[in-house]
Design a protein around this motif. Structure first.
Motif, PDB file in Angstrom:
ATOM      1  N   THR A  42       0.831  -1.203   0.000  1.00 39.51           N
ATOM      2  CA  THR A  42       0.000   0.000   0.000  1.00 39.51           C
ATOM      3  C   THR A  42       0.865   1.253   0.000  1.00 39.51           C
ATOM      4  OG1 THR A  42      -1.741  -1.160   1.201  1.00 39.51           O
ATOM      5  CG2 THR A  42      -1.826   1.241   1.244  1.00 39.51           C
ATOM      6  N   VAL A  74      -4.122   0.192  -2.513  1.00 42.86           N
ATOM      7  CA  VAL A  74      -3.731  -1.161  -2.146  1.00 42.86           C
ATOM      8  C   VAL A  74      -3.404  -1.910  -3.432  1.00 42.86           C
ATOM      9  CG1 VAL A  74      -4.476  -3.320  -1.086  1.00 42.86           C
ATOM     10  CG2 VAL A  74      -5.142  -1.138  -0.063  1.00 42.86           C
ATOM     11  N   THR A  86      -0.505  -5.819   4.342  1.00 41.89           N
ATOM     12  CA  THR A  86      -1.202  -4.598   4.738  1.00 41.89           C
ATOM     13  C   THR A  86      -2.309  -4.956   5.713  1.00 41.89           C
ATOM     14  OG1 THR A  86      -0.764  -3.478   2.624  1.00 41.89           O
ATOM     15  CG2 THR A  86      -2.634  -2.683   3.907  1.00 41.89           C
ATOM     16  N   LEU A  89      -5.770  -3.903   7.394  1.00 43.09           N
ATOM     17  CA  LEU A  89      -6.924  -3.037   7.187  1.00 43.09           C
ATOM     18  C   LEU A  89      -7.752  -2.993   8.453  1.00 43.09           C
ATOM     19  CD1 LEU A  89      -8.167  -4.268   3.679  1.00 43.09           C
ATOM     20  CD2 LEU A  89      -6.660  -2.326   4.182  1.00 43.09           C
ATOM     21  N   ALA A 105      -5.588   1.676   6.055  1.00 43.63           N
ATOM     22  CA  ALA A 105      -4.494   0.726   5.830  1.00 43.63           C
ATOM     23  C   ALA A 105      -3.282   1.160   6.624  1.00 43.63           C
ATOM     24  CB  ALA A 105      -4.145   0.674   4.349  1.00 43.63           C
TER      25      ALA A 105
END
Length: 137
Positions: free
Chosen positions: A8, A17, A46, A48, A57
């Motif tokens: 990201t 992303v 990543t 979230l 993120a």
């Protein structure tokens, strides 16, 4: 919270992303975006999460400020703060239309605009512009 195998980057707090299988160019695309002014949020994985109804993120702590440059090594980068996810690009799925329909992916109940890959020479520039502007439909 949900963790993705994804990289990201962000511009002005708006996150992109980058998805795709291992070796497809996620980190390379991120490095190109970084050369155009994007900040590194996370490489390889990543996290979230939802915050006040926004999809955010961030990097897992062990990976914060690190990005792999294939054939060069692991590089350090000034980590960008968590970013609101507004765009996704899937390098593992081919786009077969010149002017594709609007596509979305959904994470944690939030729809996110989706661009399909694979990599094209102008992809980093187009994604940067999409992060800064909008798509005309």
């Amino acid at each position: 919270m949900r963790q993705l195998h994804a990289t990201t980057v962000a511009l002005d707090g708006r996150g992109l992303v980058i998805l795709g299988p291992s070796g497809c160019g996620k980190s390379s695309l991120a490095l190109e975006m970084m050369a155009l002014g994007a900040g590194l949020v996370a490489d390889d994985r990543t996290d979230l999460r939802l915050s006040a109804g926004r999809l955010m993120a961030q990097a897992p702590l062990p990976l914060l400020g690190r990005i792999e440059a294939r054939g060069v090594g692991i590089l350090t980068a000034e980590p960008a703060p968590p970013a609101q996810v507004v765009l996704a690009c899937d390098l593992g799925r081919a786009e077969d239309q010149r002017l594709p329909p609007r596509r979305h992916v959904e994470w944690l109940g939030i729809p996110v605009l989706l661009v399909l890959g694979p990599y094209r020479p102008h992809l980093h520039a187009a994604l940067r512009q999409l992060l800064l502007g909008r798509r005309v439909d």
